[in-house]
Scaffold this motif. Structure first.
Motif, PDB file in Angstrom:
ATOM      1  N   ARG A 123      -8.451   3.847   0.278  1.00  0.00           N
ATOM      2  CA  ARG A 123      -7.637   2.651   0.501  1.00  0.00           C
ATOM      3  C   ARG A 123      -6.929   2.710   1.845  1.00  0.00           C
ATOM      4  NH1 ARG A 123      -4.771   0.589  -5.091  1.00  0.00           N
ATOM      5  NH2 ARG A 123      -6.582   0.789  -6.446  1.00  0.00           N
ATOM      6  N   LEU A 124      -6.402   3.877   2.196  1.00  0.00           N
ATOM      7  CA  LEU A 124      -5.714   3.988   3.477  1.00  0.00           C
ATOM      8  C   LEU A 124      -6.691   3.895   4.632  1.00  0.00           C
ATOM      9  CD1 LEU A 124      -3.332   4.894   1.622  1.00  0.00           C
ATOM     10  CD2 LEU A 124      -2.707   6.483   3.442  1.00  0.00           C
ATOM     11  N   ILE A 181       0.840  -1.203   0.000  1.00  0.00           N
ATOM     12  CA  ILE A 181       0.000   0.000   0.000  1.00  0.00           C
ATOM     13  C   ILE A 181       0.871   1.247   0.000  1.00  0.00           C
ATOM     14  CG2 ILE A 181      -1.668   1.319   1.350  1.00  0.00           C
ATOM     15  CD1 ILE A 181      -2.814  -1.353   2.312  1.00  0.00           C
ATOM     16  N   THR A 237       0.869   3.965  -3.034  1.00  0.00           N
ATOM     17  CA  THR A 237       0.496   5.333  -2.676  1.00  0.00           C
ATOM     18  C   THR A 237       1.525   6.327  -3.203  1.00  0.00           C
ATOM     19  OG1 THR A 237      -0.665   4.589  -0.685  1.00  0.00           O
ATOM     20  CG2 THR A 237       0.026   6.898  -0.756  1.00  0.00           C
ATOM     21  N   LEU A 275       0.045   4.852   7.913  1.00  0.00           N
ATOM     22  CA  LEU A 275      -0.426   3.471   7.900  1.00  0.00           C
ATOM     23  C   LEU A 275      -0.071   2.794   9.212  1.00  0.00           C
ATOM     24  CD1 LEU A 275       0.785   2.507   4.321  1.00  0.00           C
ATOM     25  CD2 LEU A 275      -1.593   2.472   5.055  1.00  0.00           C
TER      26      LEU A 275
END
Length: 398
Positions: free
Chosen positions: A361-362, A303, A307, A385
């Protein structure tokens, strides 16, 4: 501290307010609440019986489940009314429950699922169901006391209204963080599913329109070259040479596609090397600083990589920047990413640059996404995250 502030709470260690023997404003408000219990409990009980009997009896048909779901939504409104009544007349401060929120892609099935599993609606139905006998009792005792037991009316009003306070707090208050977190996780799970489906469609489209189309053309070209091999060797050789070029392009497209799914350099060497490779493809000079000490779980690492990759693509396409920087570091149990550029600024989540999707998404993994981009620049985007060790990820899979 006034009498109203003292009257907050029978639960959570708070003490009931002291009994007053004079009929002051608070006592009259309690009396008004108790007298209103009978009509309100009749309305609530009738609503509960109607919803359960109609919706329950028709669940074998197509309209039964939607009717029951609509009844639960209506129960939420009744609960809101009761909380407002308790707030105005009893001084009970109860937070409003988290509203039900549907994803943009959610349809009737998602609406039914979320509504039928809504604990707020079911607790409100329970509240209205059990309140009928209490509404009759509290109304009768209060009404008779106005004419018969006037000297002890403040004592009775306070005791009866304290029961009401406890019922409101017990059945009409949100389940604190647990209920809120469940609602968030339900929404986040849907975001993850939608994102995965969109990624699969993108991969399928890229394969169909890119490498697959080139391979089909390659097969046709080699077939024609085979037919001309004896008749016109020069033309056949030219066609084979052209096919060789198509093979190289197809291989490059497959490598790019594989990199978009999960780059090999990320798997083999981690974020530092992978982000440095991404930075070389940006149209502006990018300084990359990664200070981790250890590698996070593969999912978190992926991720973080995608990103930064998408943010650098935005810088190349939209920022008109002369330079940019990427910083990645660990702070306690969080992985922090900061991407900055000296471009024209004006970036925001709904600007059509894909940042709203990054934020979703985060958020789906309990992360944060903050955009600071005044018009004229500079732009600083911070992503956060949760840190999970690679060993912990392996143990969860087992």
């Amino acid at each position: 501290m006034n009498e109203r502030s003292k009257s907050q709470g029978l639960l959570g260690g708070e003490q009931p307010p002291p009994v007053r023997l004079a009929l002051d404003g608070d006592t009259w408000r309690e009396i008004a609440h108790l007298l209103a219990n009978l009509p309100m409990s009749l309305i609530g009980f009738t609503y509960v019986v109607t919803v359960l009997s109609t919706g329950g009896a028709l669940t074998v048909t197509v309209i039964g489940v939607p009717l029951l779901a609509a009844g639960l939504l209506g129960a939420r409104q009744l609960g809101k009314l009761e909380r407002a009544r308790a707030r105005a007349l009893l001084g009970v401060r109860v937070e409003e429950p988290t509203p039900l929120t549907l994803r943009k892609s959610g349809g009737m099935v998602q609406w039914l699922s979320m509504t039928l599993k809504d604990p707020v609606g079911w607790r409100t139905l329970l509240y209205d169901f059990v309140r009928l006998p209490w509404g009759i009792l509290s109304f009768t005792v209060t009404f008779m006391s106005l004419f018969v037991l006037w000297p002890v009316l403040p004592l009775l009003a306070r005791g009866l209204s304290n029961v009401d306070r406890a019922m409101v707090r017990g059945l009409l208050s949100p389940s604190d963080e647990l209920e809120r977190r469940i609602a968030e996780l339900e929404s986040d799970r849907g975001v993850v599913v939608d994102t995965a489906a969109a990624d699969l469609r993108r991969i399928e489209r890229d394969l169909h329109d890119g490498a697959q189309a080139r391979l089909v053309n390659l097969a046709m070209g080699l077939g024609l070259a085979k037919e001309k091999l004896l008749e016109d060797p020069d033309s056949a050789a030219a066609m084979v040479d052209e096919a060789h070029g198509e093979v190289k392009l197809a291989l490059q497209e497959l490598r790019d596609l594989a990199r978009g799914i999960h780059p090999a350099v990320l798997t083999d060497r981690g974020l530092d090397a992978a982000l440095s490779a991404v930075a070389t493809r940006c149209t502006v000079p990018v300084k990359v600083t990664v200070d981790l000490g250890a590698r996070p779980a593969a999912a978190i690492e992926g991720i973080a990589y995608f990103t930064v990759s998408e943010l650098l693509q935005n810088i190349s396409k939209h920022s008109r920047a002369r330079s940019a920087s990427v910083e990645v570091w660990r702070a306690d149990e969080r992985l922090l990413i900061q991407v900055s550029d000296d471009g024209r600024g004006g970036a925001h989540l709904d600007g059509g640059t894909g940042m709203a999707g990054l934020a979703e998404r985060l958020d789906a993994v309990d992360g944060l996404f903050v955009v600071d981009s005044p018009v004229g620049g500079p732009t600083t985007i911070t992503a956060e995250l949760p840190w999970r060790d690679r060993g912990d990820e392996g143990r969860r899979r087992r």
